[in-house]
Write an enzyme that holds these catalytic residues in place. Sequence first.
Site, mmCIF file in Angstrom:
data_model
loop_
_atom_site.group_PDB
_atom_site.id
_atom_site.type_symbol
_atom_site.label_atom_id
_atom_site.label_comp_id
_atom_site.label_asym_id
_atom_site.label_seq_id
_atom_site.Cartn_x
_atom_site.Cartn_y
_atom_site.Cartn_z
ATOM 1 N N PHE A 279 0.856 -1.189 0.000
ATOM 2 C CA PHE A 279 0.000 0.000 0.000
ATOM 3 C C PHE A 279 0.894 1.241 0.000
ATOM 4 O O PHE A 279 1.889 1.296 0.729
ATOM 5 C CB PHE A 279 -0.921 0.001 1.225
ATOM 6 N N TYR B 170 -10.883 1.538 10.466
ATOM 7 C CA TYR B 170 -12.082 1.875 9.692
ATOM 8 C C TYR B 170 -12.481 0.870 8.617
ATOM 9 O O TYR B 170 -13.469 1.080 7.932
ATOM 10 C CB TYR B 170 -11.971 3.274 9.077
#
Lengths: 411, 411
Positions: free
Chosen positions: A125, A221
Amino acid sequence: MTTRPDLEALDRADPLAPFRERFALPRGQLYFVGNSLGAMPKASAERMRRVVDQEWSQDLVRSWNRHGWVDLPQRLGDKIGRLIGAAPGETVACDSTSVNLFKALAMAVKLRPGRRVIVSDADNFPTDLYMAQGLSGWLGDGVELRTVALDRLDSALGEDVAVVSLSHVNYRTGELFDMAAITRKVHDCGALMLWDLAHSAGALPIELAACGADFAVGCGYKYFNGGPGAPAWIHVAERLHAQVRSPLTGWFGHERPFAFEGHYAPAAGIASLLVGTPPILSMSALEASVDLMLEAPMAQIREKSLRLSAAFIELVEQHCAGHGLQLVTPREPGRRGSQVCLRHAQAWPVMQALIARGVIGDVRAPDILRFGFTPLYLRYTDVWDAVSALAEVLRSGEWQREEFQLRAKVT
Amino acid sequence: MTTRPDLEALDRADPLAPFRERFALPRGQLYFVGNSLGAMPKASAERMRRVVDQEWSQDLVRSWNRHGWVDLPQRLGDKIGRLIGAAPGETVACDSTSVNLFKALAMAVKLRPGRRVIVSDADNFPTDLYMAQGLSGWLGDGVELRTVALDRLDSALGEDVAVVSLSHVNYRTGELFDMAAITRKVHDCGALMLWDLAHSAGALPIELAACGADFAVGCGYKYFNGGPGAPAWIHVAERLHAQVRSPLTGWFGHERPFAFEGHYAPAAGIASLLVGTPPILSMSALEASVDLMLEAPMAQIREKSLRLSAAFIELVEQHCAGHGLQLVTPREPGRRGSQVCLRHAQAWPVMQALIARGVIGDVRAPDILRFGFTPLYLRYTDVWDAVSALAEVLRSGEWQREEFQLRAKVT
């Protein structure tokens, strides 16, 4: 051939089915982006109301003691620890994943003074790569980031490697990596292992301690359903606590923050990784959603996740063949996280057309359609309905409409 | 001698009086700790409900575009900039004050390569000192923190100083320092100036640009009323944007975060100071409260603040004489922030007894009673009632009761 009645039967027999009621889901839509932003637990909304209307509004500063605000980062950290196979006192909720990556990389580099290389997956990422680039560029003392295709990890390991920083599940392909085997290999070369669990924690069983991982970070999240930009967390194996030293020495990481002393003395254990005043509103929402996660057996979550994604792959191959889709995610269950990614040359407009039909997935540039599977609030029949809609979008060619070509700022 | 009717008359004539209605204040209490955690604006609670029940629950990932989540840090930063005399594009909301101190100190040290000293006030807020200690200890390349009593600042300045890091208002004494004069002096020695505005922003007019400050940081939960642990912010003067380089290079500070590129390229301007995904719940509450602040003329806030604190000092001297209280805060209006601090050998139990009477102040170890003055929701008569209660606590000796001796974790 799987039929819709087959999936209806699976829903009827699903031990996790009652959890769906616990979420406030978007009306009239099927939501396959829980791997990016989890759906809202009803308990989180209730918790927010209590924090805002009672704790903040009425009890104000006294809530630090009365409602346990001051212990929230550690209390929540220990709860997260139970979801990732960590012992109590090894995990704390704080800051963003990016900031926690900085702490972990900085600590690791200090623990291996003769070694100057940070190794990472070239397809990690981006923020994982950026934080390492920032650290090395800014330090300017020879610390460097070495990226490698993960299937060639061996070629990057050597006596100059201080730390290997990898994501457990690739955000773009959904591939799951073997934490135990890779950690062993990294330790064999004398380096430390940092796992980013953003795309796996909450979606599948993780045994950080059993795998011998040194550091881990993750966000709140995605599969933890903690709300947009929820606080992140950091994990440091207990055996390293006495040696590590974070460069971010804020007052909440002090041994006695409320003595207001002039010299920094790190708190014992994981609390020394705290920096500033914790964001109580966001962190309370995350605690409520983590409490919900703890009610669901992780083995059941994983089993249903794999069945959902397997059904999705099978149905896409049955119903969408001949429309230019290519499976990116590994077919083997043991190598698959909780998302399925399909390559399509027109990924963006295809996804917009699918969203217009009420099936919400997302796109990763340049050509990946992503579908996340969240067993607590998705049904087996949702998979059928999503693939039916995708087949219709491709068959009709409706994605070619002008309205679906317009790019948004956030993809 | 000031009487209660005098203060009632001031309340009747107060142009800021209508703002009190806009806050959900604790029932039956007078709240003098807005300098630590601001009271809750009703608009913040409404905003939280909308963010939770609509934006998160219903619109989910699409809210990044649809509800402007992706621009929130910069949009909010510009609003904060208007409250501190900064130009648009110089301020961004992000992280905690502590993390932002790290960024600012690290950037400043890089901008002055031949200079290795960070100067700070020996009585600065602890996290300001701790972050500098952490940075220098961790860098280990000769960067050191030099602390000095602020009235002897000149003695600490020299050609080895890279940056001077000071709080605009001292958290323990309430003393306000001369931003323009100190910044000039620091620049004269070739160093950079970093202001921590945690205890002044939102309480008095600040002219960062006019003072020529280089960096500033501050928090959202004190005079901005942003909620417990609200996001902080960082300000970098525009003239430095092309030169500075944060060590914390996260994906939200990238030029094209949603292109998911492998190499970090900093966004232009202040956005490069962003790191991880912004905490939308907490940041939305802060935006609602900053919007409220922007409705009130800062000159009126300052004028009322000084009148409130002057009345408090006068009434304490009239009604509490002979009970061992000593004024710590400067009497001169130009040297006073928006709080008044009194020294008392038994500060802790005195404050607990006062709180039991419904007057909420706080204590800073070892012997400081603190009272914050927040003109948007405090009345002049509240000052009368608070001092009356304090006088009664001292006169009766009720603070000597055993129940008031017990220390809490957070003081």
